[in-house]
Design a protein around this motif. Structure first.
Motif, PDB file in Angstrom:
ATOM      1  N   ASN A  92     -47.875 -63.645  54.564  1.00 38.04           N
ATOM      2  CA  ASN A  92     -47.013 -62.394  54.650  1.00 38.04           C
ATOM      3  C   ASN A  92     -47.876 -61.127  54.532  1.00 38.04           C
ATOM      4  O   ASN A  92     -47.363 -60.188  54.170  1.00 38.04           O
ATOM      5  CB  ASN A  92     -46.425 -62.679  53.388  1.00 38.04           C
ATOM      6  CG  ASN A  92     -44.965 -63.542  53.538  1.00 38.04           C
ATOM      7  OD1 ASN A  92     -44.274 -63.102  54.397  1.00 38.04           O
ATOM      8  ND2 ASN A  92     -45.086 -64.689  52.964  1.00 38.04           N
ATOM      9  N   GLY A  93     -49.062 -61.061  55.098  1.00 37.38           N
ATOM     10  CA  GLY A  93     -49.749 -59.763  55.112  1.00 37.38           C
ATOM     11  C   GLY A  93     -51.106 -59.834  54.526  1.00 37.38           C
ATOM     12  O   GLY A  93     -51.311 -60.876  53.923  1.00 37.38           O
ATOM     13  N   ILE A 116     -55.178 -57.570  59.458  1.00 37.58           N
ATOM     14  CA  ILE A 116     -55.215 -55.963  60.032  1.00 37.58           C
ATOM     15  C   ILE A 116     -55.180 -56.265  61.590  1.00 37.58           C
ATOM     16  O   ILE A 116     -54.552 -55.578  62.274  1.00 37.58           O
ATOM     17  CB  ILE A 116     -56.643 -55.465  59.683  1.00 37.58           C
ATOM     18  CG1 ILE A 116     -56.585 -55.305  58.127  1.00 37.58           C
ATOM     19  CG2 ILE A 116     -56.649 -54.087  60.297  1.00 37.58           C
ATOM     20  CD1 ILE A 116     -55.006 -54.378  57.633  1.00 37.58           C
ATOM     21  N   TYR A 133     -51.481 -57.218  62.060  1.00 32.87           N
ATOM     22  CA  TYR A 133     -50.618 -55.862  62.199  1.00 32.87           C
ATOM     23  C   TYR A 133     -51.221 -55.073  63.603  1.00 32.87           C
ATOM     24  O   TYR A 133     -49.877 -54.491  64.226  1.00 32.87           O
ATOM     25  CB  TYR A 133     -51.322 -54.950  60.960  1.00 32.87           C
ATOM     26  CG  TYR A 133     -50.668 -53.533  61.001  1.00 32.87           C
ATOM     27  CD1 TYR A 133     -49.544 -53.091  60.837  1.00 32.87           C
ATOM     28  CD2 TYR A 133     -51.781 -52.455  61.108  1.00 32.87           C
ATOM     29  CE1 TYR A 133     -49.261 -51.773  60.730  1.00 32.87           C
ATOM     30  CE2 TYR A 133     -51.568 -51.230  61.235  1.00 32.87           C
ATOM     31  CZ  TYR A 133     -50.196 -50.865  60.835  1.00 32.87           C
ATOM     32  OH  TYR A 133     -49.701 -49.438  60.772  1.00 32.87           O
ATOM     33  N   LYS A 147     -48.255 -54.056  66.400  1.00 32.14           N
ATOM     34  CA  LYS A 147     -47.664 -52.701  66.584  1.00 32.14           C
ATOM     35  C   LYS A 147     -47.716 -52.232  68.131  1.00 32.14           C
ATOM     36  O   LYS A 147     -47.115 -51.772  68.739  1.00 32.14           O
ATOM     37  CB  LYS A 147     -48.478 -51.775  65.827  1.00 32.14           C
ATOM     38  CG  LYS A 147     -47.928 -50.544  65.279  1.00 32.14           C
ATOM     39  CD  LYS A 147     -48.742 -49.624  64.356  1.00 32.14           C
ATOM     40  CE  LYS A 147     -48.132 -48.376  64.407  1.00 32.14           C
ATOM     41  NZ  LYS A 147     -48.745 -47.568  63.116  1.00 32.14           N
ATOM     42  N   LEU A 169     -43.651 -54.974  65.338  1.00 27.80           N
ATOM     43  CA  LEU A 169     -43.957 -54.779  63.939  1.00 27.80           C
ATOM     44  C   LEU A 169     -43.094 -55.521  62.834  1.00 27.80           C
ATOM     45  O   LEU A 169     -43.292 -55.975  61.784  1.00 27.80           O
ATOM     46  CB  LEU A 169     -44.551 -53.451  63.558  1.00 27.80           C
ATOM     47  CG  LEU A 169     -45.172 -53.324  62.436  1.00 27.80           C
ATOM     48  CD1 LEU A 169     -46.424 -54.020  62.667  1.00 27.80           C
ATOM     49  CD2 LEU A 169     -45.469 -51.768  62.025  1.00 27.80           C
ATOM     50  N   MET A 194     -43.325 -58.576  60.983  1.00 32.98           N
ATOM     51  CA  MET A 194     -44.359 -58.812  59.819  1.00 32.98           C
ATOM     52  C   MET A 194     -43.443 -58.556  58.617  1.00 32.98           C
ATOM     53  O   MET A 194     -43.963 -58.777  57.580  1.00 32.98           O
ATOM     54  CB  MET A 194     -45.514 -57.615  60.273  1.00 32.98           C
ATOM     55  CG  MET A 194     -46.631 -58.087  59.212  1.00 32.98           C
ATOM     56  SD  MET A 194     -48.185 -56.793  59.741  1.00 32.98           S
ATOM     57  CE  MET A 194     -48.710 -56.576  58.113  1.00 32.98           C
ATOM     58  N   THR A 195     -42.437 -57.740  59.159  1.00 34.13           N
ATOM     59  CA  THR A 195     -41.609 -57.341  57.606  1.00 34.13           C
ATOM     60  C   THR A 195     -40.800 -58.568  57.264  1.00 34.13           C
ATOM     61  O   THR A 195     -39.933 -58.598  55.997  1.00 34.13           O
ATOM     62  CB  THR A 195     -40.634 -56.153  58.029  1.00 34.13           C
ATOM     63  OG1 THR A 195     -39.955 -56.565  59.108  1.00 34.13           O
ATOM     64  CG2 THR A 195     -41.304 -55.059  58.411  1.00 34.13           C
ATOM     65  N   GLU A 196     -40.439 -59.411  58.149  1.00 35.42           N
ATOM     66  CA  GLU A 196     -40.046 -60.841  57.713  1.00 35.42           C
ATOM     67  C   GLU A 196     -40.681 -61.809  56.740  1.00 35.42           C
ATOM     68  O   GLU A 196     -41.654 -62.055  57.176  1.00 35.42           O
ATOM     69  CB  GLU A 196     -39.244 -61.428  58.948  1.00 35.42           C
ATOM     70  CG  GLU A 196     -38.164 -60.605  59.691  1.00 35.42           C
ATOM     71  CD  GLU A 196     -38.040 -61.267  61.154  1.00 35.42           C
ATOM     72  OE1 GLU A 196     -38.493 -62.143  61.369  1.00 35.42           O
ATOM     73  OE2 GLU A 196     -37.636 -60.488  62.054  1.00 35.42           O
ATOM     74  N   THR A 197     -40.205 -62.074  55.685  1.00 34.73           N
ATOM     75  CA  THR A 197     -40.961 -62.985  54.806  1.00 34.73           C
ATOM     76  C   THR A 197     -41.338 -64.264  55.091  1.00 34.73           C
ATOM     77  O   THR A 197     -39.989 -64.856  55.783  1.00 34.73           O
ATOM     78  CB  THR A 197     -40.161 -63.250  53.264  1.00 34.73           C
ATOM     79  OG1 THR A 197     -40.161 -61.814  52.840  1.00 34.73           O
ATOM     80  CG2 THR A 197     -40.999 -63.907  52.461  1.00 34.73           C
ATOM     81  N   ASP A 227     -48.468 -67.847  49.079  1.00 38.39           N
ATOM     82  CA  ASP A 227     -49.123 -66.658  49.074  1.00 38.39           C
ATOM     83  C   ASP A 227     -48.586 -65.916  47.942  1.00 38.39           C
ATOM     84  O   ASP A 227     -47.503 -66.329  47.243  1.00 38.39           O
ATOM     85  CB  ASP A 227     -49.299 -65.720  50.127  1.00 38.39           C
ATOM     86  CG  ASP A 227     -48.148 -65.420  50.689  1.00 38.39           C
ATOM     87  OD1 ASP A 227     -46.902 -65.252  50.150  1.00 38.39           O
ATOM     88  OD2 ASP A 227     -48.004 -65.356  52.166  1.00 38.39           O
ATOM     89  N   ILE A 283     -45.931 -52.615  53.956  1.00 34.59           N
ATOM     90  CA  ILE A 283     -44.953 -53.719  54.420  1.00 34.59           C
ATOM     91  C   ILE A 283     -45.055 -54.733  53.234  1.00 34.59           C
ATOM     92  O   ILE A 283     -43.844 -55.526  53.119  1.00 34.59           O
ATOM     93  CB  ILE A 283     -45.360 -54.278  55.788  1.00 34.59           C
ATOM     94  CG1 ILE A 283     -45.209 -53.168  56.917  1.00 34.59           C
ATOM     95  CG2 ILE A 283     -44.819 -55.464  56.169  1.00 34.59           C
ATOM     96  CD1 ILE A 283     -45.810 -53.580  58.378  1.00 34.59           C
ATOM     97  N   LYS A 302     -41.835 -56.559  51.025  1.00 34.71           N
ATOM     98  CA  LYS A 302     -41.835 -57.854  50.793  1.00 34.71           C
ATOM     99  C   LYS A 302     -42.008 -58.539  49.146  1.00 34.71           C
ATOM    100  O   LYS A 302     -41.120 -59.340  48.654  1.00 34.71           O
ATOM    101  CB  LYS A 302     -42.526 -58.867  51.515  1.00 34.71           C
ATOM    102  CG  LYS A 302     -42.554 -58.789  52.877  1.00 34.71           C
ATOM    103  CD  LYS A 302     -43.697 -59.555  53.737  1.00 34.71           C
ATOM    104  CE  LYS A 302     -43.447 -59.741  55.181  1.00 34.71           C
ATOM    105  NZ  LYS A 302     -44.486 -60.689  55.801  1.00 34.71           N
TER     106      LYS A 302
END
Lengths: 148, 220, 301
Positions: B155-156, B178, B181, B185, B190, B193-196, C123, C169, C173
């Motif tokens: 999740n990032g 990174i 991301y 982009k 992008l 990436m905001t969806e869990t 995570d 971001i 979440k």
């Protein structure tokens, strides 16, 4: 008395040394040494390569397997390779094989890379002496295992 | 391809200590391309082992062979191993398993099998797929977080990436997130990436015993 | 007491942080925590900080509870799979722990057991979702739980990062997954923090700004070089270098930083790294705490 410390065989031991020589420098230098009538040991057996970049780990190891006590690779001075960087590649391979030999208990000094130009006839003779003396001191690659 | 690395020579000499007639078998597929266990590497290793054993006063007889693929029975079939005390395989772990199943003599691994990867440059290989059995690359711009993130985060990024965009672990690897991301982009994606991402189903990975795949329609 | 209750009541929340020892003797840690507690609302108990094996966070939180110390139970994804994580959350509730801070956790390569197999089964975002789901009376696969789970969940963010957007971001979440308070990595520059707060205006969650007590200029330089997201500006490094009393200057700097940033956020999280006894002075310098007047008392006596 001191001379007797060294075993007789070592005194008279004539090593066999294979020299992989680049056509453009070391091989020409060896030729020049001959023309200049410079004396150098007959232990050096030259194999001409188009460039030391042709050297392969297998060439070096096979030379030892087939009876060489020492192996040298002689290429152009760094920065002067006829093929830009063949000699630099050879250097890396020689170092790699040296490392591997050392790990198995074989003296790394039995394998060496030299750099010289085609005009260096006397340097070639000097290298031939240096390598022959060095390997003579180390003794034969095989045959003295029980002494170790 | 499968990327492997030759075992340290002393480990190999240790495995071979009790034998004096051995067959070295290289593999001409992945490990030949990654310069670890092809025909040439097999020759170099055999030569080195012979020299080492001769030097140690315990000569060894080694024959060399290299087959197209050690992971396929039809390539193994023609190989003769009669009269050898052992085989040293320079295939990946799959090849070692396969040869060990086929021949009734000990089969030893000459390589440490590493990962599935690609060629970054001549002499450099990098891992890009974990074989997790549940691909998410469509959501991550084609950059795998399972294997390229040291924590397999979904999740990032964590808080550990350096200003140069490297992983906190100090391995020198770029931070996968990174990279993800930036890629998303660039692609104008992008929002993915905001969806869990929900917890991953690791039972599809290698943690539930050996995986097999069957395609009934092509079975003979 | 839940941190959210304090925040909701309009209080500017203060948390401290301690790390359990390598070993089994908690007496020193409890002593340190007791010097800290009067000045703070709760104390974070780290979960094998820096990926190093220490006494567990859960057991330490339990001992804190027994000593009337309010713990924030830190829980990382590094060492436990989803089964163990859920079970530990149940254990935490059973032991009366109310605040849980959920983190990814430093990679084992950074700690004292670099050979360890990292877990990271889920995570931090997923673990927050799982913990929120437990609060609804079900485990993550839908099995019913007996008893009630009512945890105040928190998470972390790194406010200074290049690029920053991935952090934001992920923060979105985390909040969506149930984080009710956020503690940040240490901040040494109020203008940086202001930029960060402006960038997250759209996210409705209380932020506790992170403050690290500087111990020396060397430590500041070390962090600048080695700790991702921590940037000590050169004037502060110089101030520490020229300080007659490092401790005094450290307290002044921290107090000043809190003063500069307290109006931008809802609380402060102080990482004192062994200097727990300085924390009350820091908070006094920031006008958030009144030091007990020992001298006056003596005069009266």
């Amino acid at each position: 008395m001191q001379n007797n410390v060294t075993p007789d065989e070592t005194e008279t031991f004539e090593p066999k040394i294979i020299a992989f020589c680049c056509h453009y420098c070391a091989f020409a230098a060896a030729d020049l040494a001959g023309t200049m009538r410079l004396q150098y040991p007959p232990n050096i057996h030259i194999i001409r390569l188009p460039c030391t970049g042709k050297v392969d780990a297998l060439y070096l190891l096979k030379a030892f397997e087939e009876g060489a006590d020492g192996v040298m690779v002689a290429g152009c001075e760094e920065g002067s390779c006829h093929f830009t960087n063949g000699n630099l590649r050879a250097k890396k391979r020689v170092h790699h094989v040296r490392d591997q030999l050392e790990q198995t208990g074989i003296e790394g000094e039995r394998l060496e890379m030299f750099n010289l130009s085609s005009a260096m006839g006397s340097r070639f003779a000097e290298i031939a002496h240096l390598m022959t003396d060095r390997i003579r001191k180390l003794g034969p690659l095989f045959g003295n295992e029980s002494a170790n | 391809m499968i990327v492997a690395d030759q075992k340290p020579i002393n480990e190999i000499l240790g495995m071979l200590e009790r034998y004096d007639k051995v067959l070295f078998v290289g593999c001409q597929t992945c490990v030949a391309v990654c310069m670890a266990g092809g025909e040439k590497e097999t020759g170099v290793l055999a030569s080195l082992v012979r020299l080492a054993r001769q030097k140690a006063g315990q000569p060894i007889e080694i024959d060399e062979a290299a087959i197209q693929r050690q992971c396929e029975e039809e390539f193994i079939e023609p190989l003769e191993a009669d009269g050898y005390q052992a085989i040293l395989s320079l295939g990946c772990g799959v090849g070692v398993n396969k040869l060990a199943d086929h021949f009734g003599i000990p089969v030893l691994p000459g390589l440490n099998t590493g990962f599935m990867g690609h060629i970054e440059e001549h002499g450099v290989w990098a891992e890009t797929c974990a074989g997790c059995g549940d691909c998410v690359l469509h959501r991550t711009g084609g950059i795998c977080p399972v294997v390229r993130c040291a924590k397999s985060l979904m999740n990032g990024p964590c808080g550990g990436y350096t200003d140069d965009g490297l992983c906190e672990s100090g391995t020198g690897a770029p931070c996968a997130w990174i990279a993800i991301y930036k890629r998303l982009k660039e692609l104008g994606l992008l929002e993915s990436m905001t969806e869990t991402s929900p917890p991953k189903d690791w039972s599809k990975d290698r943690f539930s015993g050996p995986r097999t795949r069957v395609r009934e329609d092509v079975r003979l | 007491m839940k941190l959210t209750e304090l925040i909701d009541s309009g209080k500017f929340v203060v948390t401290g942080e301690v790390g359990p020892p390598k070993g089994t003797d908690l007496s020193d840690l409890v002593k340190e925590a007791k010097t800290l507690m009067p000045a703070v609302d709760a104390i974070n108990v780290t979960d094998m900080q820096s990926a190093t094996m220490y006494l567990g966070s859960l057991a330490t939180c339990h001992i804190f509870k027994e000593n009337d110390l309010e713990p924030v139970y830190q829980l990382t994804c590094r060492d436990r799979n989803r089964i163990a994580l859920q079970s530990d959350l149940l254990s935490a509730v059973t032991l009366g722990i109310e605040n849980v801070l959920i983190l990814t956790g430093d990679h084992p390569l950074m700690g004292d057991h670099p050979q360890a197999k990292p877990v990271y089964d889920v995570d931090s975002v997923q673990l927050l979702e799982i913990a929120s789901h437990l609060g609804e009376g079900e485990d993550m696969v839908g099995n019913e739980l007996n008893g009630k789970l009512d945890l105040c969940l928190g998470a972390v963010v790194r406010p200074i990062a290049e690029p920053l957007e991935p952090q934001i971001i992920k923060l979105e979440k985390k909040v969506k997954a149930g984080a009710r308070f956020i503690q940040t990595q240490g901040v040494f520059d109020a203008s940086h923090f202001e930029k960060f707060m402006n960038a997250i205006q759209h996210i409705d969650v209380p932020i506790l700004v992170g403050i690290i007590l500087l111990k020396s200029d060397r430590m500041a330089r070390f962090m600048n070089k080695n700790v991702a997201g921590v940037e000590v500006p050169e004037p502060l490094v110089e101030e520490m270098a020229n300080a007659k009393s490092k401790a005094k200057t450290s307290v002044q700097i921290a107090g000043r930083l809190i003063n500069e940033m307290k109006d931008m956020c809802q609380g402060v999280h102080i990482m004192s790294l062994g200097w727990e006894k300085r924390v009350p002075e820091v908070l006094a310098a920031a006008g958030l705490y009144e030091l007990p007047k020992k001298k006056k008392k003596k005069k009266v006596e």
